[in-house]
Every structure is written in C-alpha cells, then in structure tokens.
Scaffold this motif. Structure first.
Motif, mmCIF file in Angstrom:
data_model
loop_
_atom_site.group_PDB
_atom_site.id
_atom_site.type_symbol
_atom_site.label_atom_id
_atom_site.label_comp_id
_atom_site.label_asym_id
_atom_site.label_seq_id
_atom_site.Cartn_x
_atom_site.Cartn_y
_atom_site.Cartn_z
ATOM 1 N N ARG A 25 0.805 -1.110 0.048
ATOM 2 C CA ARG A 25 -0.124 0.250 0.058
ATOM 3 C C ARG A 25 0.789 1.426 0.007
ATOM 4 O O ARG A 25 0.381 2.377 0.586
ATOM 5 N N SER A 26 1.929 1.199 -0.679
ATOM 6 C CA SER A 26 3.115 2.464 -0.793
ATOM 7 C C SER A 26 2.496 3.268 -1.969
ATOM 8 O O SER A 26 1.898 2.578 -3.065
ATOM 9 N N HIS A 27 2.513 4.388 -1.867
ATOM 10 C CA HIS A 27 2.263 5.416 -2.944
ATOM 11 C C HIS A 27 3.361 5.381 -4.012
ATOM 12 O O HIS A 27 3.180 5.999 -5.020
ATOM 13 N N MET A 28 4.512 4.822 -3.939
ATOM 14 C CA MET A 28 5.531 4.881 -4.816
ATOM 15 C C MET A 28 5.180 3.733 -6.041
ATOM 16 O O MET A 28 4.407 2.947 -5.908
ATOM 17 N N ARG A 29 5.825 4.475 -7.139
ATOM 18 C CA ARG A 29 5.625 4.151 -8.495
ATOM 19 C C ARG A 29 6.893 4.062 -9.185
ATOM 20 O O ARG A 29 7.963 4.815 -8.863
ATOM 21 N N VAL A 30 7.200 2.989 -10.101
ATOM 22 C CA VAL A 30 8.337 2.744 -10.959
ATOM 23 C C VAL A 30 8.116 4.055 -11.951
ATOM 24 O O VAL A 30 7.235 3.792 -12.954
ATOM 25 N N PRO A 31 8.948 4.858 -12.038
ATOM 26 C CA PRO A 31 9.121 6.007 -13.109
ATOM 27 C C PRO A 31 9.521 5.169 -14.627
ATOM 28 O O PRO A 31 10.243 4.005 -14.636
ATOM 29 N N GLY A 32 8.790 5.535 -15.606
ATOM 30 C CA GLY A 32 9.072 4.742 -17.001
ATOM 31 C C GLY A 32 10.449 4.638 -17.281
ATOM 32 O O GLY A 32 10.817 3.569 -17.829
ATOM 33 N N ASP A 33 11.514 5.429 -17.021
ATOM 34 C CA ASP A 33 12.821 5.478 -17.514
ATOM 35 C C ASP A 33 13.706 4.990 -16.482
ATOM 36 O O ASP A 33 14.862 5.216 -16.598
ATOM 37 N N ALA A 34 13.301 4.441 -15.171
ATOM 38 C CA ALA A 34 14.048 4.211 -14.150
ATOM 39 C C ALA A 34 14.949 2.925 -14.304
ATOM 40 O O ALA A 34 14.319 2.129 -14.815
ATOM 41 N N ARG A 35 15.995 2.927 -13.709
ATOM 42 C CA ARG A 35 16.814 1.908 -13.300
ATOM 43 C C ARG A 35 16.415 1.456 -11.879
ATOM 44 O O ARG A 35 16.237 1.988 -11.006
ATOM 45 N N CYS A 36 15.839 0.294 -11.721
ATOM 46 C CA CYS A 36 15.320 -0.301 -10.549
ATOM 47 C C CYS A 36 16.201 -1.320 -9.932
ATOM 48 O O CYS A 36 16.839 -2.340 -10.510
ATOM 49 N N TRP A 37 16.356 -1.106 -8.494
ATOM 50 C CA TRP A 37 17.163 -2.185 -7.706
ATOM 51 C C TRP A 37 16.260 -2.801 -6.738
ATOM 52 O O TRP A 37 15.435 -2.007 -6.191
ATOM 53 N N VAL A 38 16.723 -4.135 -6.508
ATOM 54 C CA VAL A 38 15.845 -4.510 -5.554
ATOM 55 C C VAL A 38 16.697 -5.694 -4.609
ATOM 56 O O VAL A 38 17.753 -5.989 -4.944
ATOM 57 N N VAL A 39 16.385 -5.770 -3.348
ATOM 58 C CA VAL A 39 16.798 -6.972 -2.495
ATOM 59 C C VAL A 39 15.759 -8.136 -2.560
ATOM 60 O O VAL A 39 14.456 -7.646 -2.379
ATOM 61 N N SER A 40 15.934 -9.276 -2.728
ATOM 62 C CA SER A 40 15.012 -10.304 -2.626
ATOM 63 C C SER A 40 15.409 -11.564 -1.973
ATOM 64 O O SER A 40 16.738 -11.590 -1.764
ATOM 65 N N HIS A 41 14.530 -12.637 -1.438
ATOM 66 C CA HIS A 41 14.626 -13.712 -1.060
ATOM 67 C C HIS A 41 14.116 -14.342 -1.908
ATOM 68 O O HIS A 41 14.525 -14.809 -3.239
ATOM 69 N N THR A 42 12.863 -14.806 -1.534
ATOM 70 C CA THR A 42 12.067 -15.601 -2.471
ATOM 71 C C THR A 42 11.171 -14.490 -3.216
ATOM 72 O O THR A 42 10.777 -14.736 -4.627
ATOM 73 N N ASP A 43 10.719 -13.646 -2.649
ATOM 74 C CA ASP A 43 10.155 -12.145 -3.427
ATOM 75 C C ASP A 43 11.081 -10.969 -3.109
ATOM 76 O O ASP A 43 11.895 -10.811 -2.204
ATOM 77 N N ILE A 44 10.534 -10.089 -3.639
ATOM 78 C CA ILE A 44 11.132 -8.566 -3.430
ATOM 79 C C ILE A 44 10.936 -8.171 -1.885
ATOM 80 O O ILE A 44 9.545 -8.281 -1.702
ATOM 81 N N VAL A 45 11.737 -7.968 -1.436
ATOM 82 C CA VAL A 45 11.575 -7.118 0.158
ATOM 83 C C VAL A 45 12.179 -5.588 0.315
ATOM 84 O O VAL A 45 11.674 -5.229 1.311
ATOM 85 N N ALA A 46 12.496 -5.305 -0.676
ATOM 86 C CA ALA A 46 13.037 -3.887 -0.706
ATOM 87 C C ALA A 46 13.417 -3.544 -2.176
ATOM 88 O O ALA A 46 13.899 -4.223 -2.959
ATOM 89 N N GLY A 47 13.173 -2.020 -2.346
ATOM 90 C CA GLY A 47 13.431 -1.756 -3.641
ATOM 91 C C GLY A 47 13.776 -0.170 -3.771
ATOM 92 O O GLY A 47 13.426 0.679 -2.728
ATOM 93 N N LEU A 48 14.158 0.467 -4.658
ATOM 94 C CA LEU A 48 14.564 1.765 -5.133
ATOM 95 C C LEU A 48 14.618 1.874 -6.692
ATOM 96 O O LEU A 48 14.639 1.083 -7.442
ATOM 97 N N CYS A 49 14.540 3.189 -7.160
ATOM 98 C CA CYS A 49 14.464 3.699 -8.360
ATOM 99 C C CYS A 49 15.647 4.664 -8.569
ATOM 100 O O CYS A 49 15.607 5.419 -7.729
ATOM 101 N N LEU A 50 16.195 4.476 -9.718
ATOM 102 C CA LEU A 50 17.244 5.589 -10.085
ATOM 103 C C LEU A 50 16.956 6.223 -11.495
ATOM 104 O O LEU A 50 16.847 5.409 -12.412
ATOM 105 N N THR A 51 16.537 7.464 -11.699
ATOM 106 C CA THR A 51 16.033 8.044 -12.890
ATOM 107 C C THR A 51 17.270 8.961 -13.316
ATOM 108 O O THR A 51 17.534 9.865 -12.495
#
Length: 145
Positions: A25-51
């Motif tokens: 329920r986060s208001h965050m969204r992935v910008p169309g031209d972003a590089r996305c980075w994640v931490v995962s185990h079986t699923d994503i547990v953290a993320g960020l975007c770099l535009t």
C-alpha cells in the motif's frame, strides 16, 4: 540465516517492483525510464529507483517491507545502487531521515538540476522535504548482509 540477493532488475521485470509497492500500500511507483534495484529472498523485500537527470540520477522509491526492516537492507541497497551510477545522485527526504542518508555519504547543500529544483518546490507546497546529494566520488564501505 536468510540469504538476500541484491540486483538491478532487468527492464522486463520492473512491473514486479510496482507490484511490491502496491502490495504494501505504498504510494511509490516505478518511473518509466528508471533503473530499478531490489533486494529479494524468494520475493522482493526492498526496492528503489534511479532516474537519469542531467549528469546524474534522482533516487526515489526506497521502500523496505515492514517485516524486513532494521536488517541493514536499505543501507546495502542504496550503497550498491549509488556505486553503480556514473554521476551524482540526488534525493528528497523528510528531515527525520537525514541522518540515515548522511551515513551513506549524502550531504545537504545540493545544487539541484533545474528539473529537480522545480519538482522540490512543488512537493514542498504539501510536505517539507530536504534535498540531499551524493557526489559519487567518495568511497562508502559496503555493508555485508
């Protein structure tokens, strides 16, 4: 001990980060031209975007799943993502988060590209945010999992 994997998402997998944000329920969204980075185990547990912005990048969308917080995941994610950039990195944050970002080499007094300066001015109409930047020339020690 749980083993986490940190990686840049391939472009075709970016919808998975949007799904992660929505699931929490986060208001965050992935910008169309972003590089996305994640931490995962079986699923994503953290993320960020770099535009890409001018000669650097704008960091947005840093989010760690509530049940995975206080494990150093955000520090590791930001450190690795910033190290992969080929220029300065800017971000906006609430004043309570300045100390967190300063530990990672970010500083106040950012000279913002005009597109970000305009955006910060708009955002500050509703919420007080501080601009920080990382010159990406200093070495910041990576934190092990």
């Amino acid at each position: 001990m749980v083993e986490f994997r940190l990686r840049q998402l391939p472009g075709e997998c970016r919808p998975l980060l949007d799904k992660f944000y929505r699931a929490h329920r986060s208001h965050m969204r992935v910008p169309g031209d972003a590089r996305c980075w994640v931490v995962s185990h079986t699923d994503i547990v953290a993320g960020l975007c770099l535009t890409r912005v001018d000669e650097g990048y704008w960091l947005t969308g840093l989010f760690v799943a509530p049940d995975q917080r206080n494990k150093g995941l955000a520090k590791r994610l930001v450190t690795e993502a910033v190290a992969a950039c080929d220029g300065p990195v800017w971000l906006f944050c609430e004043s309570r988060l300045i100390g967190f970002y300063e530990q990672l080499g970010f500083e106040k007094g950012a000279v913002l590209p005009s597109a970000l300066a305009d955006r910060l001015q708009r955002y500050n109409r509703n919420k007080a945010l501080i601009a920080l930047w990382h010159d990406n020339k200093r070495t910041v020690c990576a934190l092990p999992f």
